[in-house]
Write a protein that holds these residues in place. Structure first.
Motif, PDB file in Angstrom:
ATOM      1  N   MET A  17       0.853  -1.200   0.000  1.00 24.79           N
ATOM      2  CA  MET A  17       0.000   0.000   0.000  1.00 24.79           C
ATOM      3  C   MET A  17       0.886   1.245   0.000  1.00 24.79           C
ATOM      4  O   MET A  17       1.803   1.344   0.808  1.00 24.79           O
ATOM      5  CB  MET A  17      -0.886  -0.019   1.255  1.00 24.79           C
ATOM      6  N   SER A  18       0.633   2.136  -0.907  1.00 24.19           N
ATOM      7  CA  SER A  18       1.490   3.323  -0.994  1.00 24.19           C
ATOM      8  C   SER A  18       1.227   4.260   0.187  1.00 24.19           C
ATOM      9  O   SER A  18       0.136   4.226   0.768  1.00 24.19           O
ATOM     10  CB  SER A  18       1.226   4.049  -2.305  1.00 24.19           C
ATOM     11  N   HIS A  51      -2.309   5.167   2.247  1.00 17.74           N
ATOM     12  CA  HIS A  51      -2.344   4.932   3.688  1.00 17.74           C
ATOM     13  C   HIS A  51      -2.689   6.216   4.430  1.00 17.74           C
ATOM     14  O   HIS A  51      -3.525   6.233   5.349  1.00 17.74           O
ATOM     15  CB  HIS A  51      -0.985   4.390   4.158  1.00 17.74           C
ATOM     16  N   PRO A  74      -5.056  -0.876   8.400  1.00 19.05           N
ATOM     17  CA  PRO A  74      -4.024  -1.915   8.329  1.00 19.05           C
ATOM     18  C   PRO A  74      -2.943  -1.519   7.323  1.00 19.05           C
ATOM     19  O   PRO A  74      -3.181  -0.676   6.453  1.00 19.05           O
ATOM     20  CB  PRO A  74      -4.793  -3.141   7.855  1.00 19.05           C
ATOM     21  N   ASP A  75      -1.786  -2.136   7.441  1.00 22.39           N
ATOM     22  CA  ASP A  75      -0.688  -1.773   6.545  1.00 22.39           C
ATOM     23  C   ASP A  75      -0.802  -2.453   5.187  1.00 22.39           C
ATOM     24  O   ASP A  75      -0.261  -1.971   4.203  1.00 22.39           O
ATOM     25  CB  ASP A  75       0.656  -2.130   7.174  1.00 22.39           C
ATOM     26  N   THR A  76      -1.496  -3.584   5.157  1.00 24.60           N
ATOM     27  CA  THR A  76      -1.646  -4.276   3.876  1.00 24.60           C
ATOM     28  C   THR A  76      -3.126  -4.376   3.540  1.00 24.60           C
ATOM     29  O   THR A  76      -3.988  -4.244   4.409  1.00 24.60           O
ATOM     30  CB  THR A  76      -1.073  -5.701   3.963  1.00 24.60           C
ATOM     31  N   TRP A  77      -3.419  -4.603   2.232  1.00 22.37           N
ATOM     32  CA  TRP A  77      -4.818  -4.720   1.812  1.00 22.37           C
ATOM     33  C   TRP A  77      -5.472  -5.915   2.475  1.00 22.37           C
ATOM     34  O   TRP A  77      -6.649  -5.893   2.806  1.00 22.37           O
ATOM     35  CB  TRP A  77      -4.904  -4.846   0.287  1.00 22.37           C
ATOM     36  N   GLY A  78      -4.695  -6.979   2.655  1.00 24.55           N
ATOM     37  CA  GLY A  78      -5.244  -8.187   3.272  1.00 24.55           C
ATOM     38  C   GLY A  78      -5.730  -7.927   4.688  1.00 24.55           C
ATOM     39  O   GLY A  78      -6.660  -8.574   5.167  1.00 24.55           O
ATOM     40  N   GLY A  79      -5.122  -6.938   5.342  1.00 24.10           N
ATOM     41  CA  GLY A  79      -5.482  -6.625   6.715  1.00 24.10           C
ATOM     42  C   GLY A  79      -6.904  -6.129   6.882  1.00 24.10           C
ATOM     43  O   GLY A  79      -7.451  -6.148   7.985  1.00 24.10           O
ATOM     44  N   THR A  86      -9.287  -4.977  12.475  1.00 24.53           N
ATOM     45  CA  THR A  86      -9.410  -3.736  11.703  1.00 24.53           C
ATOM     46  C   THR A  86     -10.813  -3.168  11.811  1.00 24.53           C
ATOM     47  O   THR A  86     -11.017  -1.978  12.052  1.00 24.53           O
ATOM     48  CB  THR A  86      -9.104  -4.010  10.215  1.00 24.53           C
TER      49      THR A  86
END
Lengths: 440, 246
Positions: free
Chosen positions: A1-2, A6, A141-146, A152
């Protein structure tokens, strides 16, 4: 994620979501307030929840959101009931009753706060008016999966969750009870007679308005609540004349106001290189007002500009037809084709100016030293005069109007597309009614 | 039955048994309680005392068999609905709670519009209709209710001659179909022509029965003669005394 995404999710996503949900929620319910001419009920409720909040605090000794919400919603329902009561026993109109009730309850709330000297509670007028959108933020979250983790979702701000639940409930309410709400708003007597108790429908609607007001109030403040209950529905009203499209359009306008307002308040100053940003709720309110103004000016059917253009066009047509008819009548007599000045004398200066210009532009007349009908113009003019004289004879024979009174009425009716049936050869003044079979 | 507003009685001791399969006119001066009588029958205003029964049952049991046409001015004609939408409102009781208006019900609504000669205007927004056309829409809505008994509040008020003829035709058609229609009517000239029975009221029933027997000069004088009847004066006195009546 850029980092940009974010950053957006952390700082902007939740305030925007809260504003959007509040706008859509209030915009949706506002349709029925407008139809019932109760637009200011939101104003009344958003003020009179104060004593409800204080009472909830005094009873539970906590500022947790649950009791606060219940207290405020109860105050909202009490407001609605009191307005109805004051209207009946005071025999005054609803607007006046609302004014009496909400100012009184608001003042009562202020006095309660002072009397109870509740520690740590301060009334911040800015906060009441514009809410706290800018204080809502999120740790995404830091990632999309999060996004899929419960953790979250648990971090989504409470105001946004409340608004989302309310928006879903209100949408369900309007969709499921659409037919009943429409009937109760249009014809309460028939609704009640058919077993859909109009009073009950009114109560349910007001319950939803109270809950929506309370849910939106904390995040976006009272100004945006009041604006969203009125502006989107009023705007949609100018653009449609059926309830279903009106509701869809009003919700779209509410959402557009929220997004435009948010961008205008935050992204616009940044794009201009300024370090400050504006109040988001204020921006959304201004956007809602701006969209209403745009619809009032440029709306296709009721817009001021559209009406003006249509009237101009109609005036032009009438002026041109008057010129054509005058030329034809002139041709019936012995006098030859008139000069431009004589046309002005026949139909008036203004009508001659526009009428001659339009008729010449469409090839119905030719203007040299004198103004003459072209071949096409002759056909059009004959049809006009025929319509005029048919109307005159219709008015005399069918409507019983005296022959010397029919000219002015026929002068207006001749411009209509409808024409009376008739095969009489002469009008009430003994003039020949030109037939369509006439040849020039 | 007796009805009171703000403790001021507006209708006293109405005792009336409407005949089946007839056209009945309710006639009386302004403020005589004509509309109130209808509303009280339909539980739209509370009754201070008394009982209204339809075929031996209270109104809430027979909603589907009783149709209602309110006064035209009682609704907002700028409302964003089409003529067909309004007519379909007459079928909401049949449709029931929370269900959308199905295609079959819309077709039934179109048929009712056709019966009052309004089919070409089905899709018009109601503010674009003339007064007479609006009244026809209301009549079509009543037809859509497919009731056995109809209450109509001034269906002839402010309509053009063509609409008046159309309404009369529909009323006669309803009667031929075995229905009963009770109309508040204000035009004394046409009572005998349009109706079989008449009920003359002025805060109480002055007379009621077949038009030929009841619609007499004497009864009319009793109904309309003198602005303040004894009962109106009594009601005023009760109101002045602090509102114990009703």
């Amino acid at each position: 994620m850029s980092p940009v995404v974010h950053n957006f999710l952390q700082l902007d996503a939740m305030p925007l979501a809260a504003g959007l949900l509040a706008a859509v929620l209030c915009g949706l319910l506002g349709n029925f307030l407008i139809l019932r001419k109760l637009s200011l009920m939101g104003d009344a409720i958003s003020h009179s929840v104060l004593p409800g909040l204080v009472a909830a605090f005094l009873i539970t000794h906590s500022r947790s959101p649950g009791p606060m919400f219940i207290g405020a919603a109860a105050a909202g329902v009490v407001t609605v009931g009191l307005v109805e009561l004051v209207r009946k026993i005071g025999r005054i109109e609803t607007g006046a009753a609302m004014g009496v009730v909400f100012s009184l309850l608001f003042a009562l709330g202020v006095l309660l706060i002072e009397q109870a000297s509740i520690p740590g509670v301060d009334l911040d007028p800015d906060c009441v008016l514009y809410g706290e959108l800018s204080t809502i933020f999120w740790f995404p979250p830091d990632t999309w999966g999060g996004f899929l983790s419960l953790d979250t979702l648990g971090r989504v701000p409470r105001q946004v969750v409340t608004l989302l639940v309310m928006a879903v409930l209100a949408t369900g309410f309007v969709v499921v009870l659409f037919k009943e709400l429409r009937l109760a708003a249009f014809d309460p007597a028939l609704a009640t007679a058919q077993g859909f108790h109009a009073g009950l429908m009114h109560f349910l609607l007001m319950l939803f308005v109270a809950a929506a007001t309370v849910a939106s109030f904390e995040a976006v403040g009272s100004i945006l609540v009041i604006a969203m209950l009125i502006c989107p529905a009023a705007t949609a009203r100018l653009l449609t004349d059926r309830l279903r499209p009106q509701i869809v359009v009003s919700v779209a306008i509410a959402a557009a106001s929220a997004v435009l307002g948010y961008l205008g308040a935050n992204a616009l100053p940044a794009a201009l290189g300024r370090s400050w940003s504006l109040n988001s709720a204020g921006g959304m309110t201004v956007a809602a007002g701006g969209l209403f103004l745009a619809a009032a000016l440029f709306g296709p059917r009721h817009g001021v500009v559209g009406r003006w253009v249509r009237r101009r066009r109609l005036e032009g047509t009438v002026a041109m037809e008057d010129v054509l008819a005058a030329l034809y009548r002139r041709g019936e007599g012995a006098a030859g084709a008139p000069t431009r000045a004589e046309v002005a004398a026949l139909v008036g200066q203004r009508a001659a100016r526009r009428g001659v210009r339009l008729a010449e532009a469409t090839g119905l007349i030719q203007q040299g030293e004198r103004v003459v009908l072209t071949e096409v113009g002759e056909v059009a003019a004959r049809d006009l005069v025929r319509r005029h004289r048919l109307w005159e004879s219709y008015l005399v024979t069918e409507a019983g109007v005296a022959p010397d009174h029919v000219h002015d009425t026929a002068e207006r009716l001749e411009h209509l597309v409808v024409r009376p049936e008739g095969d009489s050869a002469t009008d009430p003044h003994g003039r020949r009614i030109p037939s369509q079979a006439d040849r020039t | 039955m007796t009805v009171a507003y703000h403790h001021k009685p507006v209708l006293w001791d109405v005792d009336y048994d409407a005949p089946a399969n007839a056209l009945v006119a309710i006639v009386g001066p302004n403020g005589a309680g004509k509309s109130t009588l209808i509303k009280a029958c339909l539980d739209l205003v509370p009754r201070a005392s008394g009982l209204v029964e339809f075929w031996g049952s209270p109104y809430r049991r027979v909603r589907g068999r009783v149709g209602y046409v309110p006064q035209r001015e009682s609704v907002d004609w700028d409302f964003p609905v089409s003529a067909l939408d309004v007519v379909c409102m007459g079928r909401y009781h049949k449709i029931g709670w929370c269900r959308p208006v199905s295609r079959a019900h819309k077709r039934a609504g179109m048929e009712c519009l056709a019966r009052v000669g309004m089919l070409p205007l089905a899709d018009r927004q109601i503010s674009q209709l003339s007064g007479g056309q609006q009244q026809r829409v209301f009549l079509a809505r009543a037809l859509a209710q497919e009731a056995d008994l109809y209450f109509m509040d001034e269906p002839f008020a402010g309509v053009d001659a063509a609409t008046e003829r159309a309404i009369v035709e529909v009323l006669r058609e309803l009667k031929r179909g075995g229905k009963t229609v009770i109309c508040v009517h204000h035009d004394l000239q046409t009572v005998a022509e349009y109706f079989d029975h008449v009920m003359l009221i002025n805060m109480r029933v002055v007379a009621a029965g077949p038009v030929g027997e009841v619609f007499t000069r004497e009864n009319l004088h009793k109904t309309y003669g003198g602005r303040l009847t004894l009962l109106a004066e009594a009601a005023e006195a009760v109101a002045r005394a602090g509102g114990g009546g009703g």
